[in-house]
Design an enzyme around this catalytic site. Structure first.
Site, PDB file in Angstrom:
ATOM      1  CG  HIS A   1      -1.956  -1.084   1.217  1.00 11.58           C
ATOM      2  ND1 HIS A   1      -3.219  -0.978   0.706  1.00 11.58           N
ATOM      3  CD2 HIS A   1      -1.869  -2.359   1.680  1.00 11.58           C
ATOM      4  CE1 HIS A   1      -3.877  -2.113   0.868  1.00 11.58           C
ATOM      5  NE2 HIS A   1      -3.070  -2.977   1.448  1.00 11.58           N
TER       6      HIS A   1
ATOM      7  CG  ASN B   1      -7.855  -4.466   1.065  1.00 12.38           C
ATOM      8  OD1 ASN B   1      -7.190  -3.469   1.366  1.00 12.38           O
ATOM      9  ND2 ASN B   1      -7.348  -5.677   1.049  1.00 12.38           N
TER      10      ASN B   1
HETATM   11 FE1  HDE Z   1      -2.503  -4.883   5.548  1.00 13.82          FE
HETATM   12  N1  HDE Z   1      -0.681  -4.093   5.982  1.00 13.82           N
HETATM   13  N2  HDE Z   1      -1.853  -6.690   6.102  1.00 13.82           N
HETATM   14  N3  HDE Z   1      -4.254  -5.709   4.943  1.00 13.82           N
HETATM   15  N4  HDE Z   1      -3.145  -3.096   4.940  1.00 13.82           N
HETATM   16  C1  HDE Z   1      -0.309  -2.801   5.823  1.00 13.82           C
HETATM   17  O1  HDE Z   1       0.857  -1.531   7.439  1.00 13.82           O
HETATM   18  C2  HDE Z   1      -0.747  -6.942   6.814  1.00 13.82           C
HETATM   19  C3  HDE Z   1      -4.596  -7.021   5.029  1.00 13.82           C
HETATM   20  C4  HDE Z   1      -4.406  -2.774   4.517  1.00 13.82           C
HETATM   21  O2  HDE Z   1      -3.183   3.444   3.972  1.00 13.82           O
HETATM   22  C5  HDE Z   1       1.033  -2.497   6.430  1.00 13.82           C
HETATM   23  O3  HDE Z   1       1.338   0.657   7.831  1.00 13.82           O
HETATM   24  C6  HDE Z   1      -0.686  -8.327   7.174  1.00 13.82           C
HETATM   25  C7  HDE Z   1      -6.000  -7.211   4.839  1.00 13.82           C
HETATM   26  C8  HDE Z   1      -4.470  -1.397   4.132  1.00 13.82           C
HETATM   27  O4  HDE Z   1      -1.553   3.282   5.434  1.00 13.82           O
HETATM   28  C9  HDE Z   1       1.450  -3.834   7.070  1.00 13.82           C
HETATM   29  C10 HDE Z   1      -1.777  -8.900   6.614  1.00 13.82           C
HETATM   30  C11 HDE Z   1      -6.482  -5.951   4.620  1.00 13.82           C
HETATM   31  C12 HDE Z   1      -3.176  -0.897   4.344  1.00 13.82           C
HETATM   32  C13 HDE Z   1       0.271  -4.728   6.713  1.00 13.82           C
HETATM   33  C14 HDE Z   1      -2.515  -7.872   5.946  1.00 13.82           C
HETATM   34  C15 HDE Z   1      -5.389  -5.033   4.672  1.00 13.82           C
HETATM   35  C16 HDE Z   1      -2.379  -1.976   4.855  1.00 13.82           C
HETATM   36  C17 HDE Z   1       2.021  -1.864   5.488  1.00 13.82           C
HETATM   37  C18 HDE Z   1      -2.149 -10.362   6.661  1.00 13.82           C
HETATM   38  C19 HDE Z   1      -7.933  -5.538   4.318  1.00 13.82           C
HETATM   39  C20 HDE Z   1      -2.700   0.508   4.060  1.00 13.82           C
HETATM   40  C21 HDE Z   1       2.200  -0.443   5.925  1.00 13.82           C
HETATM   41  C22 HDE Z   1      -2.829 -10.720   7.856  1.00 13.82           C
HETATM   42  C23 HDE Z   1      -8.844  -5.813   5.420  1.00 13.82           C
HETATM   43  C24 HDE Z   1      -2.979   1.435   5.200  1.00 13.82           C
HETATM   44  C25 HDE Z   1       1.437  -0.334   7.143  1.00 13.82           C
HETATM   45  C26 HDE Z   1      -2.531   2.826   4.840  1.00 13.82           C
HETATM   46  C27 HDE Z   1      -1.042  -1.853   5.234  1.00 13.82           C
HETATM   47  C28 HDE Z   1       0.210  -6.000   7.125  1.00 13.82           C
HETATM   48  C29 HDE Z   1      -3.699  -8.132   5.221  1.00 13.82           C
HETATM   49  C30 HDE Z   1      -5.564  -3.618   4.448  1.00 13.82           C
HETATM   50  C31 HDE Z   1       2.775  -4.408   6.637  1.00 13.82           C
HETATM   51  C32 HDE Z   1       0.402  -8.999   7.971  1.00 13.82           C
HETATM   52  C33 HDE Z   1      -6.791  -8.516   4.911  1.00 13.82           C
HETATM   53  C34 HDE Z   1      -5.669  -0.642   3.593  1.00 13.82           C
HETATM   54  O5  HDE Z   1       1.572  -3.728   8.447  1.00 13.82           O
END
Ligand code: HDE
Length: 684
Positions: free
Chosen positions: A73, A146
């Site tokens: 993202h 999402n």
């Molecule tokens: Fe994320 N995800 N994610 N994700 N995610 C990040 O956090 C992660 C997942 C989502 O505009 C990171 O600050 C793991 C699902 C958004 O700043 C990180 C898993 C959904 C954003 C991270 C998921 C999301 C992130 C990267 C598996 C929808 C952007 C930078 C369990 C419900 C937020 C940060 C923004 C960002 C980890 C899966 C949505 C690495 C480990 C499912 C919208 O922490």
């Protein structure tokens, strides 16, 4: 009331704002600088001196101006706004912001793509992030979702594998912001649980026309807990009031080259123009006793709850009405975390959600340089933070007093543990009893029923988009065995889908199998979304001698309905009409392109002959036709229809009249624009 509450947050940010609109230049120590263009030298042509602290400070700061981009993202766009619940949900949750319809809660939203780097184009085929920070009276609540309601994997421990496969390949760092490459599809064919999200990724949802026109989903099952401690399972949805609309693939690819900031620009410009961007928050609520009622597990985030089984309730509205004043300070430094909840909202045992609770703060510590990133203005809650945490990199507060521990007597026991009558978080007291095992529940094993339901729910044009997308994506993969494996996987979803993709890839279609389900959920199809002319944009092509009355009739109808238009010509500035009046062309064939518009209109007049000889006019007709958009030709401009092939001229969405009654002509043009894309059109 609204203004008062919104000000509460903006005042908070105001304390950090510096306008730089007057005054002399200073160093970071406040010392005045009279020359910032020449370094201090020993002689006019001599070497720069080490003692030049003005030079050193400026360059040192510059050398450190970048922070790591988000691992996923990275490419995002943010906006401010507010949220208000329609009616009290106190029976479901103790969260104040969901219980008091008079409360206006400030929000900050960040929309994003997932795979691309920070400077990658907006219109790539990808999932979009939809992260909302609510600055509530009881602390910050983040709904980090999402634009698709399901996820690729079922357990957070697989996330690094998924992202490694999706991101540019490690040996040559290609391709940028694209899923069409070997490693992603190799992962997919070896990981059947990805199938459902892959179907969504191949659908038009992966190329949203605008951030204002996409849905958002919290994906996981959460809990709402009321003041009595009773809970219900809940899924969160965002519904755009303008409906869900997407680009077509050819258009998305062209836009990626012509305007990589397409979605960002759209959001920014609409907010600058004072157009509110509105989403309704909706919930699906499930009683605890119904936890095992379905053929899917409510803790499995690769499954959705069909709205036909668990109806959606629209509970409030979010309005985005403010752009950031500094992209880095706000959009880049904002830190979301699904673990940021307020009293009345709690987690479930979804293993993806559980893993996310750890990951976000962890990544932010390195991305934002230490444990104090919550003190960055955009991340601060409205309330005063009151605890014994101290020190660390970039501490912003001056925490006074002798004590930084609890319990204490030296500070009269302050800050004290919140009393029952003071706002505080109570974890839902779920009973947990189980063996420690590294295993997945058997109830997570069905990977094909919901992808089949998704396919069954699609309209013809959505199905065509999905087939074309699979052919494109796999067609870019060099590994032939991946082609066959993917087609075999699709055979578990639907025989027609597998057959069509197999034809495109030149591999064998699998033997026909019974479909896992014939159930369809009409709510999943974009064909059933609301349609409106509001904020749609037409390109109006003019040259010397255009018919002013026809121009006026159509453009007045457009602006009257909330749509808008650009006047496009060979040159900027005045263009003279047949009655010697002029209109200003605000775009030229060099500065814009048909892919940026929802419709094309060409008025009549002697200009028709001139336009016939301009090559770009042909491109406007061709692209507008191929992208299923409305084409309007009136009076003498009707003759330009010959630039399309004969069989194309009778297709829907072409409003062509050599002798128009302009009142009804304009109404027809507007109706066609409102209807959206004319997917019944045959593209030969
Ligand atoms: Fe994320 N995800 N994610 N994700 N995610 C990040 O956090 C992660 C997942 C989502 O505009 C990171 O600050 C793991 C699902 C958004 O700043 C990180 C898993 C959904 C954003 C991270 C998921 C999301 C992130 C990267 C598996 C929808 C952007 C930078 C369990 C419900 C937020 C940060 C923004 C960002 C980890 C899966 C949505 C690495 C480990 C499912 C919208 O922490």
């Amino acid at each position: 009331m609204q203004a008062e509450k919104q000000n509460a947050k903006s005042l908070d940010l105001d304390a950090a704002r510096v306008s730089h609109s007057s005054g002399y230049l200073t160093t970071n120590q406040g010392v005045g600088i009279s020359n910032t263009d020449d370094s201090l030298k020993a002689g006019k042509r001599g070497p720069t001196l080490m003692e030049d602290f003005i030079f050193r400070e400026k360059i040192t700061h510059f050398d450190h101006e970048r922070i790591p981009e988000r691992i996923v993202h990275a490419r995002g766009s943010g906006a401010h706004g507010y949220f208000q619940v329609y009616e009290s949900l106190a029976h479901l949750t103790s969260a104040h912001f969901l219980s008091d319809p008079k409360l206006v809660t400030p929000v900050f939203v960040r929309f994003s793509t997932v795979a691309g780097f920070r400077g990658s184009p907006d219109t790539v085929r990808d999932v979009r992030g939809f992260a909302v920070k609510f600055y509530t009276e009881e602390g910050n609540y983040d709904l980090v979702g999402n634009n698709m309601p399901v996820f690729f994997i079922q357990d957070a421990i697989k996330f690094p594998d998924l992202i490694h496969a999706l991101k540019p390949e490690p040996n040559n760092e290609m391709p940028q912001a694209a899923s069409a490459h070997d490693t992603l599809w190799d992962f997919v064919v070896n990981t059947p649980e990805t199938m459902h999200n892959v179907m969504w990724l191949m659908s038009p949802r992966a190329v949203p026309q605008s951030y204002r026109m996409m849905e958002g989903f919290g994906i996981h099952t959460f809990r709402l807990v009321n003041a009595k401690g009773e809970f219900k399972f809940v899924k969160f949805h965002w519904k755009p009031l303008l409906g869900v609309h997407s680009l077509v693939w050819d258009e998305a690819q062209k836009i990626a080259g012509k305007d990589p900031d397409f979605n960002r620009r759209d959001l920014w410009e609409k907010i600058e123009e004072g157009q509110s961007v509105e989403f309704e928050l909706a919930i699906q609520v499930l009683n605890p006793e119904d936890e095992f009622k379905f053929d899917f597990d409510v803790l499995d985030c690769s499954k959705l709850w069909p709205e036909e089984l668990v109806p959606l309730q629209r509970i409030g509205k979010m309005t985005l009405n403010g752009n950031v004043s500094n992209f880095f300070a706000e959009t880049e430094q904002v830190a979301f975390c699904p673990g940021n909840v307020v009293p009345g909202i709690d987690f479930t045992n979804d293993p993806m959600l559980q893993g996310r609770l750890f990951s976000y703060v962890d990544t932010q510590i390195s991305r934002l340089g230490g444990p104090n990133f919550q003190q960055i203005p955009i991340n601060r809650p409205l309330l005063t933070v009151n605890n014994n945490q101290r020190d660390g990199m970039h501490r912003m507060t001056i925490d006074e007093g002798q004590t930084s521990y609890y319990p204490n007597s030296l500070n009269n026991g302050q800050p004290h543990a919140a009393r029952p009558d003071e706002s505080h978080f109570e974890h839902y007291q779920e009973k947990v009893d189980g063996h420690i095992i590294r295993e997945r529940s058997a109830s997570f094993r069905d990977h094909y029923t919901q992808p089949a339901m998704f396919w069954n729910s699609m309209s013809d044009w959505e199905k065509k988009h999905i087939i074309d997308a699979f052919r494109f994506e796999l067609g870019k993969c060099k590994n032939k065995s991946t082609h066959q494996k993917l087609v075999d996987m699709l055979g578990n979803v639907d025989p027609e889908l597998a057959q069509k993709v197999a034809e495109g890839l030149g591999v064998t279609a699998p033997a026909k199998r019974a479909k896992p389900t014939t159930f369809s959920s009409p709510a999943l199809s974009m064909a059933n979304t609301p349609k409106s002319p509001k904020t749609k944009k037409a390109a109006v092509l003019v040259a010397e001698g255009f018919d002013r009355a026809q121009f006026d009739a159509v453009t007045t109808a457009l602006t009257g309905s909330g749509a808008c238009f650009d006047v496009v010509s060979c040159h900027l500035g005045p263009v003279t009409a047949c009655d010697s009046s002029t209109v200003e062309a605000n775009k030229t064939y060099a500065t814009t392109a048909p892919v940026f518009y929802d419709a094309l209109y060409i008025p009549g007049g002697s200009q028709a002959e001139i336009l016939k000889g301009i090559p770009e006019v042909q491109e406007y007709l061709r692209d507008t036709f191929n992208h299923y958009k409305t084409i309007g030709l009136s009076g003498e401009a009707s003759a330009l229809l010959c630039l399309l092939r004969c069989e194309e001229q009778k297709e829907p969405g072409i409003i062509c009249d050599p002798a128009p009654n302009m009142e009804s002509y304009a109404a027809d043009f507007l109706a066609a624009l409102t209807a959206g894309r004319h997917f019944q059109r045959k593209i030969h």
